[in-house]
Design a protein around this motif. Structure first.
Motif, PDB file in Angstrom:
ATOM      1  N   GLY A   1      24.816 -38.103  -6.805  1.00 16.96           N
ATOM      2  CA  GLY A   1      24.021 -37.108  -6.091  1.00 16.96           C
ATOM      3  C   GLY A   1      23.291 -37.669  -4.890  1.00 16.96           C
ATOM      4  N   GLY A   2      23.837 -38.732  -4.301  1.00 19.33           N
ATOM      5  CA  GLY A   2      23.229 -39.353  -3.127  1.00 19.33           C
ATOM      6  C   GLY A   2      22.148 -40.363  -3.447  1.00 19.33           C
ATOM      7  N   TRP A   3      21.840 -40.568  -4.738  1.00 21.81           N
ATOM      8  CA  TRP A   3      20.736 -41.463  -5.096  1.00 21.81           C
ATOM      9  C   TRP A   3      21.075 -42.935  -4.873  1.00 21.81           C
ATOM     10  CZ3 TRP A   3      20.624 -45.337  -8.807  1.00 21.81           C
ATOM     11  CH2 TRP A   3      19.372 -45.918  -9.038  1.00 21.81           C
ATOM     12  N   ALA A   4      22.291 -43.343  -5.217  1.00 16.46           N
ATOM     13  CA  ALA A   4      22.629 -44.768  -5.233  1.00 16.46           C
ATOM     14  C   ALA A   4      22.513 -45.419  -3.859  1.00 16.46           C
ATOM     15  CB  ALA A   4      24.040 -44.966  -5.780  1.00 16.46           C
ATOM     16  N   LEU A   5      22.837 -44.682  -2.811  1.00 16.86           N
ATOM     17  CA  LEU A   5      22.829 -45.267  -1.470  1.00 16.86           C
ATOM     18  C   LEU A   5      21.609 -44.852  -0.653  1.00 16.86           C
ATOM     19  CD1 LEU A   5      26.616 -45.069  -0.493  1.00 16.86           C
ATOM     20  CD2 LEU A   5      25.319 -47.007  -1.408  1.00 16.86           C
ATOM     21  N   GLN A   6      20.612 -44.318  -1.318  1.00 12.95           N
ATOM     22  CA  GLN A   6      19.344 -44.093  -0.629  1.00 12.95           C
ATOM     23  C   GLN A   6      18.610 -45.421  -0.498  1.00 12.95           C
ATOM     24  OE1 GLN A   6      17.130 -41.136  -2.758  1.00 12.95           O
ATOM     25  NE2 GLN A   6      18.265 -39.421  -1.884  1.00 12.95           N
ATOM     26  N   TYR A   7      17.843 -45.560   0.561  1.00 12.16           N
ATOM     27  CA  TYR A   7      17.112 -46.811   0.766  1.00 12.16           C
ATOM     28  C   TYR A   7      15.754 -46.515   1.387  1.00 12.16           C
ATOM     29  CZ  TYR A   7      19.147 -46.210   5.439  1.00 12.16           C
ATOM     30  OH  TYR A   7      19.532 -45.701   6.651  1.00 12.16           O
TER      31      TYR A   7
ATOM     32  N   GLY B   1      16.671 -47.781  10.633  1.00 13.09           N
ATOM     33  CA  GLY B   1      15.870 -46.749   9.982  1.00 13.09           C
ATOM     34  C   GLY B   1      16.650 -46.007   8.909  1.00 13.09           C
ATOM     35  N   THR B   2      16.195 -44.793   8.622  1.00 16.16           N
ATOM     36  CA  THR B   2      16.723 -44.042   7.486  1.00 16.16           C
ATOM     37  C   THR B   2      17.958 -43.234   7.858  1.00 16.16           C
ATOM     38  OG1 THR B   2      15.233 -42.207   8.004  1.00 16.16           O
ATOM     39  CG2 THR B   2      14.446 -43.861   6.445  1.00 16.16           C
ATOM     40  N   ASN B   3      18.719 -42.875   6.811  1.00 15.38           N
ATOM     41  CA  ASN B   3      19.868 -41.964   6.926  1.00 15.38           C
ATOM     42  C   ASN B   3      20.895 -42.442   7.944  1.00 15.38           C
ATOM     43  OD1 ASN B   3      18.686 -40.165   5.041  1.00 15.38           O
ATOM     44  ND2 ASN B   3      17.461 -39.247   6.673  1.00 15.38           N
TER      45      ASN B   3
ATOM     46  N   ARG C   1      23.914 -47.691   4.913  1.00 11.47           N
ATOM     47  CA  ARG C   1      24.417 -47.326   3.583  1.00 11.47           C
ATOM     48  C   ARG C   1      25.626 -48.174   3.197  1.00 11.47           C
ATOM     49  NH1 ARG C   1      23.228 -42.068   1.905  1.00 11.47           N
ATOM     50  NH2 ARG C   1      25.412 -41.512   1.581  1.00 11.47           N
ATOM     51  N   LEU C   2      26.480 -48.470   4.159  1.00  8.43           N
ATOM     52  CA  LEU C   2      27.629 -49.329   3.871  1.00  8.43           C
ATOM     53  C   LEU C   2      27.190 -50.767   3.602  1.00  8.43           C
ATOM     54  CD1 LEU C   2      30.257 -48.028   6.454  1.00  8.43           C
ATOM     55  CD2 LEU C   2      30.124 -47.551   4.010  1.00  8.43           C
TER      56      LEU C   2
ATOM     57  N   TRP D   1      11.191 -50.285  -6.286  1.00 10.27           N
ATOM     58  CA  TRP D   1      11.801 -48.952  -6.377  1.00 10.27           C
ATOM     59  C   TRP D   1      10.742 -47.872  -6.574  1.00 10.27           C
ATOM     60  CZ3 TRP D   1      16.274 -50.544 -10.208  1.00 10.27           C
ATOM     61  CH2 TRP D   1      17.289 -51.163  -9.463  1.00 10.27           C
ATOM     62  N   VAL D   2       9.640 -48.234  -7.235  1.00  8.38           N
ATOM     63  CA  VAL D   2       8.551 -47.266  -7.424  1.00  8.38           C
ATOM     64  C   VAL D   2       7.871 -46.979  -6.090  1.00  8.38           C
ATOM     65  CG1 VAL D   2       6.311 -46.871  -8.507  1.00  8.38           C
ATOM     66  CG2 VAL D   2       8.180 -47.897  -9.827  1.00  8.38           C
ATOM     67  N   TRP D   3       7.490 -48.037  -5.380  1.00  7.60           N
ATOM     68  CA  TRP D   3       6.871 -47.894  -4.051  1.00  7.60           C
ATOM     69  C   TRP D   3       7.927 -48.212  -3.001  1.00  7.60           C
ATOM     70  CZ3 TRP D   3       3.605 -50.645  -7.687  1.00  7.60           C
ATOM     71  CH2 TRP D   3       2.543 -49.861  -8.149  1.00  7.60           C
ATOM     72  N   GLU D   4       8.825 -47.279  -2.817  1.00  9.49           N
ATOM     73  CA  GLU D   4       9.973 -47.512  -1.945  1.00  9.49           C
ATOM     74  C   GLU D   4       9.664 -47.066  -0.516  1.00  9.49           C
ATOM     75  OE1 GLU D   4      13.541 -45.656  -3.319  1.00  9.49           O
ATOM     76  OE2 GLU D   4      14.819 -47.271  -2.557  1.00  9.49           O
ATOM     77  N   PHE D   5       8.666 -47.712   0.085  1.00 10.17           N
ATOM     78  CA  PHE D   5       8.303 -47.389   1.458  1.00 10.17           C
ATOM     79  C   PHE D   5       7.438 -48.515   2.020  1.00 10.17           C
ATOM     80  CE2 PHE D   5       5.049 -45.720  -1.329  1.00 10.17           C
ATOM     81  CZ  PHE D   5       3.862 -46.132  -0.735  1.00 10.17           C
ATOM     82  N   GLY D   6       7.585 -48.751   3.305  1.00  9.79           N
ATOM     83  CA  GLY D   6       6.687 -49.600   4.072  1.00  9.79           C
ATOM     84  C   GLY D   6       6.336 -50.935   3.448  1.00  9.79           C
ATOM     85  N   MET D   7       5.063 -51.306   3.592  1.00  4.52           N
ATOM     86  CA  MET D   7       4.581 -52.610   3.161  1.00  4.52           C
ATOM     87  C   MET D   7       4.697 -52.853   1.656  1.00  4.52           C
ATOM     88  SD  MET D   7       3.898 -54.457   5.702  1.00  4.52           S
ATOM     89  CE  MET D   7       3.112 -55.762   4.758  1.00  4.52           C
TER      90      MET D   7
END
Length: 287
Positions: free
Chosen positions: A128-134, A194-196, A201-202, A249-255
């Motif tokens: 569902g798109g989860w595995a390659l999210q970053y 950046g994102t998306n 993703r590759l 993975w819990v705090w999946e953003f920034g610093m």
């Protein structure tokens, strides 16, 4: 008779005095009127000039010389120059933004090796798109101090792989070395684009493959040696690595992500080193 005559003279005198007073008042009024008119005529130019100055001041005008006036406003030529300068500044800013976007050009899917694209899309469908999210690491970039420090933690894999290779542990050492190089590529792309982004993703998919290969090899080494014979430091560093990975993975953003994932790099590389050392002790390389 004499009394009547005196009374008549008195009345006549009073009437003459009244007439004289009236005449005097009339002359005084006429004189005052003429004086007032003369005064107004004398001061009219000055009053007119003062009134004109007040009007000029109200409308931003001031006398220059004599009857010439000028408006206290910016001249049309100056306004045109100011507008031209503003337009030039906007053009420079727009050009700078375009240059920056060119440096961060998005790779089209046709420019990306097609070998991994189908697998990436299939993995997206399965998860569902989860595995390659970053994680979104902005405002950090590949050149910012925090981004450079984060990328530098991948050197731990290179160091471990080099030492294990020198000692004769070529398989695990080579896989750890490869995993570190791909991890650097993935996180560099993550910071830069950046994102998306498909190229990120590759890179993440490739990171899964190489890191997974090193991890599976290390686990097989542990089972081969016997779980009960593993040194305690292997268990502790392995647990610390998994703990830091989970928090990233819990705090999946920034610093927060940069901090916890940096620790994952360090502890996982240390775990690989300890597993390699234990394997070398149990199964010394053939001389």
């Amino acid at each position: 008779m004499i009394a009547c005559t005196m009374q008549g003279h008195s009345i006549a005198v009073v009437m003459m005095m009244v007439c004289t007073a009236i005449a005097t008042m009339s002359h005084a009024e006429a004189f005052g009127s003429s004086m007032s008119t003369g005064t107004r005529m004398l001061w009219a130019p000055q009053m007119k000039l003062r009134h004109q100055k007040r009007q000029n001041s109200a409308f931003g005008m001031e006398p220059v010389s004599g009857k010439q006036m000028q408006r206290r406003t910016i001249s049309p030529l100056h306004m045109a120059n100011t507008e031209s300068e503003e337009e030039a500044a906007k053009s420079v800013a727009l050009q700078s933004l375009q240059d920056d976007l060119k440096q961060r050009v998005v790779l089209d899917e046709s420019e990306i090796p097609s070998l991994l694209v189908p697998y990436a899309k299939k993995l997206d469908e399965l998860t569902g798109g989860w595995a390659l999210q970053y994680a979104d690491l902005s405002p950090a970039t590949e050149t910012s101090p925090q981004g450079v420090a984060f990328l530098a933690t991948n050197a731990a894999y290179a160091w471990v792989g080099l030492i294990l290779g020198i000692q004769g542990e070529f398989l695990l050492g080579g896989l750890v070395e490869l995993a570190g190089a791909v991890s650097f590529w993935y996180h560099w792309s993550q910071l830069k684009y950046g994102t998306n982004r498909m190229e990120v993703r590759l890179a993440l998919l490739t990171d899964y493959l190489t890191a997974g290969a090193a991890l599976i090899t290390g686990v097989l080494y542990c089972f081969t040696m016997g779980i009960q014979t593993l040194p305690l430091d292997v268990v502790l560093t392995g647990a610390a690595a998994i703990f830091c990975l989970g928090l990233s993975w819990v705090w999946e953003f920034g610093m927060p992500y940069l901090f916890w994932h940096s620790l994952w790099h360090i502890f996982s590389a240390m775990t690989g080193y300890l597993v390699g050392q234990a394997h070398l002790t149990t199964y010394p390389p053939m001389s």
